[in-house]
Design a protein around this motif. Structure first.
Motif, short mmCIF file in Angstrom:
data_model
loop_
_atom_site.label_atom_id
_atom_site.label_comp_id
_atom_site.label_asym_id
_atom_site.label_seq_id
_atom_site.Cartn_x
_atom_site.Cartn_y
_atom_site.Cartn_z
N ASP A 1 56.36 -18.61 53.18
CA ASP A 1 57.05 -19.53 54.08
C ASP A 1 56.37 -19.71 55.65
N ASP B 1 56.96 -20.81 58.54
CA ASP B 1 57.77 -20.23 59.71
C ASP B 1 57.70 -18.80 59.74
N GLU B 2 57.65 -17.95 58.58
CA GLU B 2 58.00 -16.66 58.71
C GLU B 2 56.43 -16.07 58.87
N ARG C 1 54.26 -17.47 61.09
CA ARG C 1 54.12 -17.77 62.16
C ARG C 1 54.79 -16.80 63.17
N THR C 2 56.03 -16.59 62.75
CA THR C 2 56.93 -15.60 63.24
C THR C 2 56.13 -14.26 63.42
N SER D 1 52.04 -19.59 68.61
CA SER D 1 52.65 -18.39 67.67
C SER D 1 53.49 -17.70 68.63
N SER E 1 56.26 -19.53 70.22
CA SER E 1 57.38 -19.62 69.07
C SER E 1 58.24 -18.75 68.99
N SER F 1 62.47 -17.97 70.06
CA SER F 1 63.23 -18.01 68.89
C SER F 1 64.06 -16.55 68.82
N GLU G 1 63.10 -24.73 69.59
CA GLU G 1 62.01 -25.14 68.61
C GLU G 1 60.78 -24.63 68.81
N PRO G 2 59.92 -24.32 67.54
CA PRO G 2 58.57 -23.73 67.90
C PRO G 2 57.39 -24.60 68.73
N SER H 1 53.68 -26.14 68.84
CA SER H 1 52.80 -26.27 67.89
C SER H 1 51.42 -26.12 68.46
#
Length: 159
Positions: free
Chosen positions: A45, A47-48, A50-51, A128, A131, A135, A142-143, A145
């Motif tokens: 994923d 998003d994962e 990037r987190t 990153s 973001s 969160s 929201e993240p 970009s």
């Protein structure tokens, strides 16, 4: 006598095994990108990923001042959970790129310390880490970009 020979043999073996005639290289510090590469993820994923990358960047460049949990240090470094600062993407990007100094108020407390610019970070690292901040620590935004960071970097002529 047998014990002495045995002890001597073990010491000789360890000495020879631990010495290496080749020149040993020092380990270079890992960049946030390299740390992220080495992290194992169970899902592909985006998003994962990037987190995890954002957390690695945060731990390397931000946690020293803002603490691992984003709580800051009262009167010295602000926490990262005041929506007035965290929700504004452009403001955050500019702070990371150009730094900030002078008196600011965060969660009702006054801070007057320098945050140095981090324009040396890549566009992806900045997106990153912001973001990640947006969160975590009680934030739910929201993240950020890469394009948003690149646009402000270009506007500030920091390419």
């Amino acid at each position: 006598m047998k014990n002495t020979i045995l002890v001597f043999s073990v010491i000789l073996f360890l000495t020879l095994a631990c010495s290496n005639s080749e020149k040993k290289e020092k380990a270079a510090p890992l960049s946030a990108d390299k740390i992220t590469e080495t992290m194992k993820t169970e899902t592909p994923d985006a998003d994962e990923i990037r987190t995890r990358h954002g957390k690695a960047v945060y731990m390397q460049y931000c946690a020293t001042c803002h603490m691992v949990d984003g709580s800051g240090v009262s009167g010295i470094q602000p926490p990262l959970n005041d929506p007035r600062w965290i929700k504004d993407k452009d403001k955050l990007i500019r702070i990371v790129l150009k730094g900030i100094s002078g008196e600011i108020e965060v969660n009702g407390e006054t801070y007057n310390n320098l945050m140095p610019p981090h324009g040396h970070l890549s566009t992806g690292e900045i997106a990153s880490v912001l973001s990640y901040i947006r969160s975590n620590f009680g934030n739910d935004f929201e993240p950020v970009s890469n394009d948003e960071v690149a646009e402000i970097r270009k506007e500030l002529q920091l390419n």
